[in-house]
Design a protein around this motif. Structure first.
Motif, PDB file in Angstrom:
ATOM      1  N   SER A   1       0.768  -1.193  -0.092  1.00 13.81           N
ATOM      2  CA  SER A   1       0.098   0.133   0.007  1.00 13.81           C
ATOM      3  C   SER A   1       0.920   1.221   0.016  1.00 13.81           C
ATOM      4  O   SER A   1       2.281   1.136   0.267  1.00 13.81           O
ATOM      5  CB  SER A   1      -0.948  -0.035   1.277  1.00 13.81           C
ATOM      6  OG  SER A   1      -0.310   0.212   2.334  1.00 13.81           O
TER       7      SER A   1
ATOM      8  N   SER B   1      -2.593   0.223  -4.657  1.00 10.70           N
ATOM      9  CA  SER B   1      -2.074   0.704  -3.486  1.00 10.70           C
ATOM     10  C   SER B   1      -2.610   1.432  -2.615  1.00 10.70           C
ATOM     11  O   SER B   1      -2.155   1.782  -1.327  1.00 10.70           O
ATOM     12  CB  SER B   1      -0.335   1.395  -3.784  1.00 10.70           C
ATOM     13  OG  SER B   1       0.276   0.525  -4.428  1.00 10.70           O
TER      14      SER B   1
ATOM     15  N   GLN C   1      -4.484  -1.944   1.683  1.00 12.56           N
ATOM     16  CA  GLN C   1      -3.470  -2.978   2.110  1.00 12.56           C
ATOM     17  C   GLN C   1      -3.816  -4.221   1.840  1.00 12.56           C
ATOM     18  O   GLN C   1      -5.174  -4.615   1.676  1.00 12.56           O
ATOM     19  CB  GLN C   1      -3.358  -2.904   3.844  1.00 12.56           C
ATOM     20  CG  GLN C   1      -2.551  -1.551   4.059  1.00 12.56           C
ATOM     21  CD  GLN C   1      -2.221  -1.342   5.655  1.00 12.56           C
ATOM     22  OE1 GLN C   1      -3.304  -1.605   6.380  1.00 12.56           O
ATOM     23  NE2 GLN C   1      -1.004  -1.312   6.027  1.00 12.56           N
TER      24      GLN C   1
END
Length: 417
Positions: A228, A257, A260
């Protein structure tokens, strides 16, 4: 290292883009290729672009200058110094900056193709990108038109001796069919010739090479994210890097990204029947369709499913975690640590079993100690701890520094053992 010649060959219902490469350190010429069914022949064009990412990282590793003789994108050529700067900053001893020359850098005419591909392996990140752009395509502007699976990317071609990829391809085609989109299945031998570590170094470059081999047919190609934005580490595919491989014809997009990995699993994949039927993450399957349920990557995926109450839905995994899951779960680098911290956060949010929370907390503390001590001698570890307590924090001495020092050393010893 020199890319001498590029040729597009159509034969036996296949189209193959072949590059002839002279490798100075080996004093020999090799052929690397990208191959697809013939119906994608119009997607493939004769240029150096697909071979540039595949060759740049090996050239940097070997310390060989790279000479490109065939036509290549001027935009990509301009970005190569920045790409080298990033990799050299991340891995200064492993990847050296080299001189890259091109005989024919060309500004291509832009074409609006309205076709978007995404790499798809049935894994967490690729399933998230698939769900994101088929269920809510307005997020990107245009929906996915193609999924891309390449034999020889996940593992070198030499691994596929038993046809284990066939069931994977069948599942991928089922997913594509369910979403009414096309599927591009090809193969490449780049990993047979260049034995770079895939994750840290070659991941993004390898996928970019495949993307550019299809640049006459795809306007954009999505590379599913590994980390992320919160956790941007040195890694072969990155929001810092992937777009730099783009050309005037094809945009390469680092996708996902904003979320998570743990959130992808618990909040998106767990709600999608196709993902729960087909999810595949195992590192022990040698490119096959199964999940062993006992390797670190399986455990790292099963934990968020279990914690969120969805493990039984995921039919490609065992119904239960292995009893020794906390020993299997690895924290050997910052990637592993960030994933474990995210799993712990989820466990606390949903008020998971105290046993799981405590085991994760212990694992993370041990992992932090291991990473702190990694690469240091015992004397350096002790020196660092004493520096913190007796120089950086002199007013904290009234607390319990000696106990903390001993605790850190015991964690270090536990990880070493």
């Amino acid at each position: 290292m020199k890319l001498l010649h590029v040729e597009k060959i159509i034969a036996n219902d296949r189209v193959r883009l072949v590059g002839l490469v002279q490798v100075d350190s080996l004093d020999q010429e090799i052929e690397i290729y990208f191959e697809y069914p013939q119906r994608f022949a119009d997607f493939v064009t004769e240029s150096a672009d697909a071979f540039v990412p595949a060759l740049l990282l090996p050239a940097m590793e070997k310390g060989e200058n790279l000479e490109i003789k065939p036509l290549m994108s001027a935009k990509l050529f301009r970005n190569l110094p920045t790409i080298q700067d990033i990799f050299h900053q991340w891995y200064p001893s492993q990847l050296k900056k080299v001189l890259v020359t091109a005989e024919s850098p060309t500004n291509y005419d832009q074409k609006s193709l309205s076709k978007v591909g995404a790499f798809f392996s049935l894994g967490v990140d690729s399933f998230y990108t698939f769900i994101k752009h088929t269920k809510t395509p307005s997020d990107f502007g245009i929906p996915l038109s193609h999924l891309i699976y390449m034999k020889g990317i996940e593992r070198p071609l030499r691994i596929y001796k038993h046809g284990q990829e066939k069931k994977v391809i069948s599942r991928i085609m089922e997913v594509a069919h369910a979403a009414s989109i096309d599927c591009i299945v090809g193969e490449t031998n780049i990993r047979n010739h260049f034995n770079l570590q895939w994750g840290p170094y070659y991941h993004g470059a390898g996928l970019a090479s495949v993307s550019l081999s299809l640049s006459a047919g795809l306007e954009s190609v999505l590379i599913p994210s590994t980390d992320s934005y919160k956790d941007v580490f040195p890694w072969g595919t990155s929001p810092l890097l992937d777009h730099l491989w783009s050309t005037e014809k094809t945009n390469i997009v680092h996708d996902g990204s904003e979320t998570q990995r743990v959130e992808k699993i618990a909040n998106f994949l767990a709600k999608d029947p196709l993902a729960m039927k087909n999810l595949r993450v195992c590192t022990n399957n040698e490119g096959g369709e199964t999940n062993c349920g006992t390797c670190p990557k399986c455990v790292r995926t099963m934990l968020p499913l279990l914690i969120s109450g969805n493990l039984e839905k995921a039919i490609t995994f065992p119904d239960k975690l292995p009893s020794n899951w906390n020993r299997i779960l690895q924290i050997q680098d910052t990637h592993d640590l960030s994933h474990a911290v995210a799993i712990l956060k989820l466990a606390k949010e949903v008020k998971a079993e105290e046993k799981i929370v405590k085991a994760l907390e212990s694992k993370i503390e041990n992992g932090k100690a291991y990473l702190f001590c990694q690469g240091k001698t015992i004397a350096e570890v002790v020196g660092s701890i004493l520096h913190v307590y007796f120089i950086k924090k002199p007013f904290d001495l009234v607390k319990q520094p000696i106990k903390d020092i001993l605790n850190s050393l015991s964690l270090y010893s536990a990880n070493q053992g």
